[in-house]
Design a protein around this motif. Structure first.
Motif, PDB file in Angstrom:
ATOM      1  N   TYR A 136       0.820  -1.274   0.158  1.00 32.36           N
ATOM      2  CA  TYR A 136      -0.572   0.244   0.114  1.00 32.36           C
ATOM      3  C   TYR A 136       0.548   1.091  -0.014  1.00 32.36           C
ATOM      4  CZ  TYR A 136      -3.311   3.755   1.335  1.00 32.36           C
ATOM      5  OH  TYR A 136      -4.072   4.928   2.030  1.00 32.36           O
ATOM      6  N   HIS A 137       1.895   1.245   1.045  1.00 33.86           N
ATOM      7  CA  HIS A 137       2.536   2.801   1.400  1.00 33.86           C
ATOM      8  C   HIS A 137       3.766   2.757  -0.220  1.00 33.86           C
ATOM      9  CE1 HIS A 137       0.922   3.863   4.660  1.00 33.86           C
ATOM     10  NE2 HIS A 137       0.911   2.698   5.189  1.00 33.86           N
ATOM     11  N   HIS A 138       4.164   1.359  -1.328  1.00 36.34           N
ATOM     12  CA  HIS A 138       5.152   1.804  -1.721  1.00 36.34           C
ATOM     13  C   HIS A 138       4.512   1.042  -3.323  1.00 36.34           C
ATOM     14  CE1 HIS A 138       7.837   2.319   1.408  1.00 36.34           C
ATOM     15  NE2 HIS A 138       7.280   0.997   2.169  1.00 36.34           N
ATOM     16  N   PRO A 139       3.692   1.464  -4.277  1.00 37.25           N
ATOM     17  CA  PRO A 139       3.402   1.794  -5.378  1.00 37.25           C
ATOM     18  C   PRO A 139       5.019   1.476  -6.489  1.00 37.25           C
ATOM     19  CG  PRO A 139       3.024   3.773  -4.733  1.00 37.25           C
ATOM     20  CD  PRO A 139       3.515   3.267  -3.496  1.00 37.25           C
TER      21      PRO A 139
ATOM     22  N   ILE B 280       2.090  11.128 -13.222  1.00 39.94           N
ATOM     23  CA  ILE B 280       0.747  11.647 -13.662  1.00 39.94           C
ATOM     24  C   ILE B 280      -0.346  11.540 -12.563  1.00 39.94           C
ATOM     25  CG2 ILE B 280      -1.626  11.524 -15.213  1.00 39.94           C
ATOM     26  CD1 ILE B 280       1.470  11.755 -16.637  1.00 39.94           C
ATOM     27  N   HIS B 281      -0.133  10.132 -11.802  1.00 41.75           N
ATOM     28  CA  HIS B 281      -1.254   9.688 -11.009  1.00 41.75           C
ATOM     29  C   HIS B 281      -0.665   9.068  -9.348  1.00 41.75           C
ATOM     30  CE1 HIS B 281      -2.535   7.509 -14.745  1.00 41.75           C
ATOM     31  NE2 HIS B 281      -3.471   7.625 -14.726  1.00 41.75           N
ATOM     32  N   SER B 282      -0.103  10.719  -9.025  1.00 44.17           N
ATOM     33  CA  SER B 282       0.403  10.753  -7.856  1.00 44.17           C
ATOM     34  C   SER B 282       0.247  12.113  -7.493  1.00 44.17           C
ATOM     35  CB  SER B 282       1.893  10.346  -7.627  1.00 44.17           C
ATOM     36  OG  SER B 282       1.938   8.994  -8.109  1.00 44.17           O
ATOM     37  N   VAL B 283      -0.216  13.083  -9.020  1.00 40.95           N
ATOM     38  CA  VAL B 283      -0.861  14.815  -8.094  1.00 40.95           C
ATOM     39  C   VAL B 283      -1.944  14.585  -9.020  1.00 40.95           C
ATOM     40  CG1 VAL B 283       0.262  16.881  -9.079  1.00 40.95           C
ATOM     41  CG2 VAL B 283       1.850  15.028  -8.638  1.00 40.95           C
TER      42      VAL B 283
ATOM     43  N   LEU C 259      -2.923   4.863  -3.317  1.00 43.26           N
ATOM     44  CA  LEU C 259      -2.423   5.829  -3.249  1.00 43.26           C
ATOM     45  C   LEU C 259      -3.017   6.988  -4.692  1.00 43.26           C
ATOM     46  CD1 LEU C 259       0.693   5.135  -1.261  1.00 43.26           C
ATOM     47  CD2 LEU C 259      -1.578   5.941  -0.472  1.00 43.26           C
ATOM     48  N   ALA C 260      -3.741   6.385  -5.330  1.00 41.07           N
ATOM     49  CA  ALA C 260      -3.222   7.431  -6.244  1.00 41.07           C
ATOM     50  C   ALA C 260      -4.143   8.695  -6.341  1.00 41.07           C
ATOM     51  CB  ALA C 260      -4.255   6.289  -7.657  1.00 41.07           C
TER      52      ALA C 260
END
Length: 317
Positions: free
Chosen positions: A47-50, A178-181, A99-100
Motif C-alpha cells: 500500500y505504501h510503496h507503489p 501523472i497518477h500521484s499529482v 494511493l493514486a
C-alpha cells in the motif's frame, strides 16, 4: 506446417498466461485492502510503496520468469512483444493503486495515448514477424549469445532482462507522476499531447514504409531512401523517442521533471542500437557502398534536408 502452427499456438498461450502471477497478486492486494482489519505487513508495504511494488513484480514476473522460459525454449523472444504491453499494464496499475490521486481527464488521455502507442507497436511487431508468436528472437540477442558462448545461460539474465526493467520502469515514471499529482489541466498538457501523437504517427509511417520496402525485396534498390527515410536514416527511432519525451513533458508540467530520466536513458540506448544497426548494414556487401553515401547525405535521427557529400561536391565543381 503442422509443427509451425502448434509452436505458434503454444507460444501464444504462454504469452497470455505469463503475466498471471502479477495480475493475481495485485487482485489479491486490492481485495485485501478493502478490509483494513485484515491487513498484513505485506499488504501494508504494498500500500505504501507503489513504485517499489511495481519493481518487485517486474523482477520476479518478467526478469526471472521470462528468463526461465527463454532458457527452456532456447529463445528470448517474449520480451519483444511484451515491451509494448508492459507500459499499458503499468499505466493501469498506477491509476488503480489505492494511493493514486490524479486529474481525471489527464489520466484518461494518457491511458488512451498509451493504448494507441501499444497497438501501433504490437501491430508492427506481428506484421514484421508474419503474425507468428516467437518465430525468432531479436538478432541482437542472438549475436550476444554467440559472443558469450556457454556462459550465455546466466549472462542473458543480466544482458537482456535487467536492462529491460531499468528502461521500462524508467520510461513509465511519468505514468507514476501523472497518477500521484492532482493538478488542473494546462496548455503544457496540450503540448505534451501534440508531442506524443506526433511521435506515434511518425513511428507508424516510418515503420510502414520500411515494412513495404522489405516486403518488395527489390534487389535493385539496396536501401530505403524514400518518404520519411529520405530525411532521416532512422525516423522510426526518432518517432519512438518523441513519444517518450512527450510523456516526460506531462511529468515536467506537474513539477516532477526528474521523470525525464527514463526518456534520456532510452535515447542513449537507441543511440547504441543505431550504431549496431548501421554497422550491420555496412557489413552487407550489396548495401555497404549505397549506405555509406546515405550516411553522408542524410540526417541520423531528426528529419532534415539532404546534404551533399564532400566527394560529390568536388566532383560537380
Amino acid at each position: 506446417m503442422g509443427s509451425v502452427s502448434y509452436s505458434n499456438l503454444k507460444n501464444a498461450m504462454i504469452a497470455f498466461l505469463v503475466p498471471l502471477p502479477s495480475i493475481l497478486f495485485y487482485l489479491s492486494f486490492q481485495s485485501a485492502i478493502s478490509t483494513p482489519s485484515s491487513w498484513s505487513s505485506l499488504w501494508t508495504w504494498c500500500y505504501h510503496h507503489p513504485l517499489l511494488l511495481a519493481n518487485v513484480l517486474f523482477f520476479f514476473n518478467v526478469n526471472f520468469l521470462f528468463w526461465l522460459i527463454g532458457l527452456i525454449q532456447s529463445s528470448h523472444w517474449m520480451i519483444d512483444p511484451y515491451w509494448t504491453v508492459i507500459p499499458v499494464m503499468l499505466v493501469h496499475y498506477y491509476s488503480t493503486h489505492p494511493l493514486a490521486q490524479y486529474q481525471w481527464w489527464r489520466s484518461r488521455i494518457v491511458t488512451l495515448l498509451t493504448w494507441a502507442w501499444s497497438v501501433r507497436l504490437i501491430h508492427n511487431y506481428f506484421r514484421r514477424e508474419k503474425w507468428q508468436w516467437g518465430a525468432r528472437e531479436d538478432w541482437r540477442f542472438t549475436d550476444l549469445s554467440h559472443r558469450y558462448g556457454r556462459h550465455w545461460w546466466w549472462a542473458s539474465f543480466f544482458a537482456i532482462y535487467v536492462p529491460q526493467q531499468v528502461f521500462l520502469i524508467g520510461l513509465s515514471l511519468p505514468f507514476y507522476v501523472i497518477h500521484s499529482v492532482n493538478q488542473p489541466l494546462s496548455m503544457w498538457d496540450l503540448v505534451a499531447i501534440v508531442v506524443c501523437v506526433s511521435g506515434i504517427v511518425t513511428a507508424y509511417i516510418a515503420d510502414t514504409q520500411l515494412y513495404n520496402f522489405v516486403s518488395r525485396k527489390n534487389k535493385e534498390v539496396p536501401i530505403l531512401d524514400k518518404g520519411l527515410w529520405y530525411y532521416s536514416r532512422h525516423p522510426n527511432y526518432f518517432g519512438e523517442q518523441v513519444w517518450w519525451w512527450g510523456m516526460a513533458v506531462f511529468a515536467w508540467n506537474l513539477g516532477h521533471g526528474w521523470a525525464f530520466i527514463g526518456a534520456l536513458a532510452n535515447t542513449m540506448c537507441l543511440a547504441y542500437v543505431t550504431k549496431l544497426v548501421e554497422d550491420r548494414m555496412l557489413k552487407q556487401d550489396s548495401r555497404a557502398e549505397a549506405f555509406r553515401l546515405y550516411q553522408k547525405t542524410t540526417s541520423l535521427w531528426i528529419p532534415w534536408f539532404k546534404s551533399s557529400p564532400l566527394g560529390l561536391k568536388s566532383k560537380d565543381a
